[in-house]
Design a protein around this motif. Structure first.
Motif, PDB file in Angstrom:
ATOM      1  N   GLY A  23      26.343  41.241  23.793  1.00 45.99           N
ATOM      2  CA  GLY A  23      27.491  41.988  24.299  1.00 45.99           C
ATOM      3  C   GLY A  23      28.801  41.681  23.614  1.00 45.99           C
ATOM      4  N   ARG A  24      28.794  40.782  22.629  1.00 45.10           N
ATOM      5  CA  ARG A  24      30.021  40.488  21.891  1.00 45.10           C
ATOM      6  C   ARG A  24      30.317  41.627  20.923  1.00 45.10           C
ATOM      7  NH1 ARG A  24      27.285  35.310  21.677  1.00 45.10           N
ATOM      8  NH2 ARG A  24      26.395  36.053  19.703  1.00 45.10           N
ATOM      9  N   ASP A  25      31.595  41.955  20.732  1.00 41.34           N
ATOM     10  CA  ASP A  25      31.936  43.059  19.853  1.00 41.34           C
ATOM     11  C   ASP A  25      32.969  42.635  18.814  1.00 41.34           C
ATOM     12  OD1 ASP A  25      34.843  44.153  20.692  1.00 41.34           O
ATOM     13  OD2 ASP A  25      33.780  43.582  22.529  1.00 41.34           O
ATOM     14  N   HIS A  26      32.948  43.318  17.694  1.00 45.37           N
ATOM     15  CA  HIS A  26      33.982  43.164  16.678  1.00 45.37           C
ATOM     16  C   HIS A  26      34.117  44.478  15.928  1.00 45.37           C
ATOM     17  CE1 HIS A  26      30.347  42.249  14.261  1.00 45.37           C
ATOM     18  NE2 HIS A  26      31.022  42.796  13.267  1.00 45.37           N
ATOM     19  N   THR A  27      35.171  44.626  15.161  1.00 47.93           N
ATOM     20  CA  THR A  27      35.447  45.884  14.480  1.00 47.93           C
ATOM     21  C   THR A  27      35.552  45.679  12.973  1.00 47.93           C
ATOM     22  OG1 THR A  27      37.845  45.624  14.716  1.00 47.93           O
ATOM     23  CG2 THR A  27      36.680  46.784  16.477  1.00 47.93           C
ATOM     24  N   THR A  28      35.253  46.751  12.245  1.00 44.14           N
ATOM     25  CA  THR A  28      35.439  46.791  10.796  1.00 44.14           C
ATOM     26  C   THR A  28      36.137  48.097  10.455  1.00 44.14           C
ATOM     27  OG1 THR A  28      33.348  45.589  10.477  1.00 44.14           O
ATOM     28  CG2 THR A  28      34.298  46.689   8.545  1.00 44.14           C
ATOM     29  N   GLU A  29      37.303  48.003   9.846  1.00 43.96           N
ATOM     30  CA  GLU A  29      38.051  49.191   9.454  1.00 43.96           C
ATOM     31  C   GLU A  29      37.528  49.709   8.121  1.00 43.96           C
ATOM     32  OE1 GLU A  29      40.449  50.580  11.233  1.00 43.96           O
ATOM     33  OE2 GLU A  29      40.766  49.032  12.768  1.00 43.96           O
ATOM     34  N   LEU A  30      37.203  51.007   8.072  1.00 43.72           N
ATOM     35  CA  LEU A  30      36.751  51.644   6.848  1.00 43.72           C
ATOM     36  C   LEU A  30      37.852  52.562   6.321  1.00 43.72           C
ATOM     37  CD1 LEU A  30      33.078  52.720   7.737  1.00 43.72           C
ATOM     38  CD2 LEU A  30      33.922  50.497   6.952  1.00 43.72           C
ATOM     39  N   SER A  31      38.099  52.484   5.033  1.00 44.43           N
ATOM     40  CA  SER A  31      39.153  53.298   4.418  1.00 44.43           C
ATOM     41  C   SER A  31      38.541  54.424   3.591  1.00 44.43           C
ATOM     42  CB  SER A  31      40.038  52.432   3.507  1.00 44.43           C
ATOM     43  OG  SER A  31      40.648  51.394   4.237  1.00 44.43           O
ATOM     44  N   ALA A  32      39.177  55.587   3.655  1.00 44.84           N
ATOM     45  CA  ALA A  32      38.838  56.733   2.804  1.00 44.84           C
ATOM     46  C   ALA A  32      37.392  57.198   2.974  1.00 44.84           C
ATOM     47  CB  ALA A  32      39.122  56.409   1.335  1.00 44.84           C
ATOM     48  N   VAL A  33      36.990  57.392   4.225  1.00 42.01           N
ATOM     49  CA  VAL A  33      35.675  57.978   4.510  1.00 42.01           C
ATOM     50  C   VAL A  33      35.755  59.476   4.215  1.00 42.01           C
ATOM     51  CG1 VAL A  33      33.933  58.375   6.279  1.00 42.01           C
ATOM     52  CG2 VAL A  33      35.244  56.245   6.269  1.00 42.01           C
ATOM     53  N   ARG A  34      34.710  60.019   3.595  1.00 39.89           N
ATOM     54  CA  ARG A  34      34.735  61.430   3.193  1.00 39.89           C
ATOM     55  C   ARG A  34      33.766  62.307   3.970  1.00 39.89           C
ATOM     56  NH1 ARG A  34      34.916  58.605  -1.680  1.00 39.89           N
ATOM     57  NH2 ARG A  34      32.695  58.964  -2.087  1.00 39.89           N
ATOM     58  N   ALA A  35      32.847  61.744   4.709  1.00 37.90           N
ATOM     59  CA  ALA A  35      31.774  62.519   5.342  1.00 37.90           C
ATOM     60  C   ALA A  35      32.293  63.381   6.486  1.00 37.90           C
ATOM     61  CB  ALA A  35      30.695  61.575   5.849  1.00 37.90           C
ATOM     62  N   ARG A  36      31.936  64.662   6.452  1.00 42.58           N
ATOM     63  CA  ARG A  36      32.252  65.547   7.574  1.00 42.58           C
ATOM     64  C   ARG A  36      31.221  65.401   8.690  1.00 42.58           C
ATOM     65  NH1 ARG A  36      35.351  69.933   8.542  1.00 42.58           N
ATOM     66  NH2 ARG A  36      36.071  70.019   6.391  1.00 42.58           N
ATOM     67  N   GLY A  61      35.448  46.580   4.571  1.00 41.52           N
ATOM     68  CA  GLY A  61      35.697  47.994   4.795  1.00 41.52           C
ATOM     69  C   GLY A  61      36.151  48.765   3.573  1.00 41.52           C
ATOM     70  N   ARG A  62      36.005  48.176   2.376  1.00 43.21           N
ATOM     71  CA  ARG A  62      36.431  48.835   1.150  1.00 43.21           C
ATOM     72  C   ARG A  62      35.226  49.509   0.483  1.00 43.21           C
ATOM     73  NH1 ARG A  62      38.917  43.347  -1.236  1.00 43.21           N
ATOM     74  NH2 ARG A  62      36.681  42.939  -0.950  1.00 43.21           N
ATOM     75  N   GLU A  63      35.428  50.724  -0.014  1.00 41.60           N
ATOM     76  CA  GLU A  63      34.337  51.395  -0.708  1.00 41.60           C
ATOM     77  C   GLU A  63      34.018  50.661  -2.003  1.00 41.60           C
ATOM     78  OE1 GLU A  63      33.279  55.640  -2.884  1.00 41.60           O
ATOM     79  OE2 GLU A  63      34.837  55.604  -1.336  1.00 41.60           O
ATOM     80  N   SER A  64      32.743  50.306  -2.172  1.00 40.13           N
ATOM     81  CA  SER A  64      32.326  49.598  -3.377  1.00 40.13           C
ATOM     82  C   SER A  64      31.416  50.436  -4.266  1.00 40.13           C
ATOM     83  CB  SER A  64      31.598  48.299  -2.995  1.00 40.13           C
ATOM     84  OG  SER A  64      30.462  48.569  -2.185  1.00 40.13           O
ATOM     85  N   TRP A  65      30.856  51.513  -3.719  1.00 40.16           N
ATOM     86  CA  TRP A  65      29.944  52.338  -4.499  1.00 40.16           C
ATOM     87  C   TRP A  65      29.767  53.668  -3.793  1.00 40.16           C
ATOM     88  CZ3 TRP A  65      28.833  51.046  -9.269  1.00 40.16           C
ATOM     89  CH2 TRP A  65      27.839  51.740  -9.958  1.00 40.16           C
ATOM     90  N   ALA A  66      29.420  54.689  -4.583  1.00 39.95           N
ATOM     91  CA  ALA A  66      29.095  55.996  -4.023  1.00 39.95           C
ATOM     92  C   ALA A  66      28.029  56.636  -4.896  1.00 39.95           C
ATOM     93  CB  ALA A  66      30.329  56.883  -3.942  1.00 39.95           C
ATOM     94  N   PHE A  67      27.139  57.381  -4.272  1.00 40.89           N
ATOM     95  CA  PHE A  67      26.090  58.051  -5.022  1.00 40.89           C
ATOM     96  C   PHE A  67      25.584  59.247  -4.236  1.00 40.89           C
ATOM     97  CE2 PHE A  67      24.001  54.866  -2.411  1.00 40.89           C
ATOM     98  CZ  PHE A  67      22.827  55.467  -1.968  1.00 40.89           C
ATOM     99  N   ARG A  68      24.655  59.964  -4.835  1.00 41.44           N
ATOM    100  CA  ARG A  68      24.101  61.153  -4.208  1.00 41.44           C
ATOM    101  C   ARG A  68      22.667  60.901  -3.781  1.00 41.44           C
ATOM    102  NH1 ARG A  68      25.106  65.573  -2.662  1.00 41.44           N
ATOM    103  NH2 ARG A  68      23.579  67.239  -2.401  1.00 41.44           N
ATOM    104  N   ALA A  69      22.293  61.361  -2.575  1.00 46.40           N
ATOM    105  CA  ALA A  69      20.938  61.139  -2.065  1.00 46.40           C
ATOM    106  C   ALA A  69      20.283  62.406  -1.540  1.00 46.40           C
ATOM    107  CB  ALA A  69      20.964  60.084  -0.956  1.00 46.40           C
ATOM    108  N   GLY A  70      20.900  63.573  -1.756  1.00 48.85           N
ATOM    109  CA  GLY A  70      20.280  64.819  -1.333  1.00 48.85           C
ATOM    110  C   GLY A  70      20.879  65.391  -0.062  1.00 48.85           C
ATOM    111  N   ASP A  71      20.719  66.686   0.116  1.00 49.46           N
ATOM    112  CA  ASP A  71      21.275  67.412   1.258  1.00 49.46           C
ATOM    113  C   ASP A  71      20.331  67.346   2.458  1.00 49.46           C
ATOM    114  OD1 ASP A  71      22.976  69.113   2.719  1.00 49.46           O
ATOM    115  OD2 ASP A  71      21.850  70.881   2.067  1.00 49.46           O
ATOM    116  N   ALA A  72      20.890  67.603   3.638  1.00 49.23           N
ATOM    117  CA  ALA A  72      20.138  67.731   4.895  1.00 49.23           C
ATOM    118  C   ALA A  72      19.480  66.418   5.313  1.00 49.23           C
ATOM    119  CB  ALA A  72      19.100  68.844   4.800  1.00 49.23           C
TER     120      ALA A  72
END
Length: 322
Positions: free
Chosen positions: A88-101, A134-145
């Motif tokens: 039940g313990r909680d913590h947060t991570t802030e993510l910057s510049a998320v692009r997903a709709r 929370g910093r973007e370190s990589w991005a790639f494509r994995a297909g639609d749907a």
């Protein structure tokens, strides 16, 4: 479920004798157990996605507001991941510049996160990898749907696709199931061959450290994937399951079409087939019928989240009767 093979429902007496014992009881109900809850102080945020990771931690991806309709380009936005552990313990991570709709999130073993947009164009790098800060370190494509995005304890990303991807114009989605590492390198792809079925829509996906289990449209055969080995297929007559749990030669299937949306079926895993031996209904912790919900399958556990998506419940078949 707690129904056993020796229960009256599975009696070996002739049907004519069983009929004289009185009306057949209704489906046996198996209640879920409360598991994790989003702290109330975050309830004013929009829940973009939520999951339970390979280590049993629950995560909520929260944004200030819900993105607008449509699939057009949107500006990057900030988000926060609220993590609640088994105690039940909680913590947060802030993510910057998320692009997903239409984001899907899961945790990585190094403390970072993966966020993928379920819908994307072929020109978009729609899977983002964030480090523990929370910093973007990589991005790639994995297909639609993308129907399922599940990371295992080694950080491998298992992606199952629904039919609009399998039959769409993005060849990455056509196999129905793929595995990537966090650097976007393909590790494994499903290839239907003689004796194995095509994946037209990845209905249920269960990811463990040792194996990956798939139940897919169209014939709903149970596929057992162990990288480095041939895919094993078991014939299965249970159509429409959206989640499954697996434990010591036993599988439990959850879901179905229409009024069977809360169906629960226990089955033995035989050499070439799935053999059901008990069925019933999965209900909420208080015995209430389940409403709109989503599920995550992890080994012997099926995690269930109902609207308004602020809590997770669990069915663990390793702790209940077989």
């Amino acid at each position: 479920m707690t129904t056993r093979k020796g229960d009256p429902e599975h009696s070996t007496r002739p049907a004519s004798q069983r009929a004289r014992t009185g009306p057949r009881p209704g489906p046996q109900e198996t209640p879920l157990t409360p598991y994790a809850r989003l702290p109330r102080r975050f309830h004013d945020r929009h829940i973009a996605h939520s999951t339970v990771d390979a280590f049993g931690q629950a995560h909520w991806l929260l944004t200030a507001r819900e993105p607008g309709p449509g699939r057009g380009a949107m500006k990057p936005y900030d988000a926060v991941v609220v993590t609640v552990d088994a105690d039940g313990r909680d913590h947060t991570t802030e993510l910057s510049a998320v692009r997903a709709r239409f984001p899907q999130v899961d945790a990585l073993p190094d403390g970072g996160f993966v966020v993928a947009d379920a819908r994307s164009r072929k020109s978009e790098q729609h899977v983002q990898i964030f480090d523990a800060l929370g910093r973007e370190s990589w991005a790639f494509r994995a297909g639609d749907a993308v129907e399922h995005l599940l990371a295992d304890r080694a950080g491998r990303l298992w992606v199952g696709y629904f039919d609009e991807g399998v039959f769409g114009d993005d060849e990455l989605s056509h196999p129905g199931l793929r595995c990537w590492n966090a650097n976007g390198e393909p590790l494994w792809v499903y290839e239907a061959s003689k004796g194995t079925s095509e994946i037209y829509d990845c209905y249920a996906l269960n990811v463990t450290d040792e194996a990956v289990w798939v139940c897919a449209y169209g014939d709903f055969s149970l596929l057992e994937v162990r990288p480095g080995r041939a895919v094993r297929q078991r014939a299965n007559d249970l159509a429409g399951a959206r989640a499954l749990a697996v434990h010591k030669g036993r599988a439990t299937f959850f879901g179905g079409y229409g009024d069977e949306h809360d169906r629960l079926v226990d089955a033995e895993l035989r050499h070439e087939e799935v053999r059901p031996y008990a069925s019933g209904r999965l209900v909420g912790p208080g015995g209430e019928r389940l409403g709109p919900r989503r599920a995550v399958s992890r080994g012997p556990r099926i995690y269930v989240q109902e609207d308004p998506r602020t809590a997770w419940t669990v069915l663990d078949i390793s702790t209940c009767g077989a």
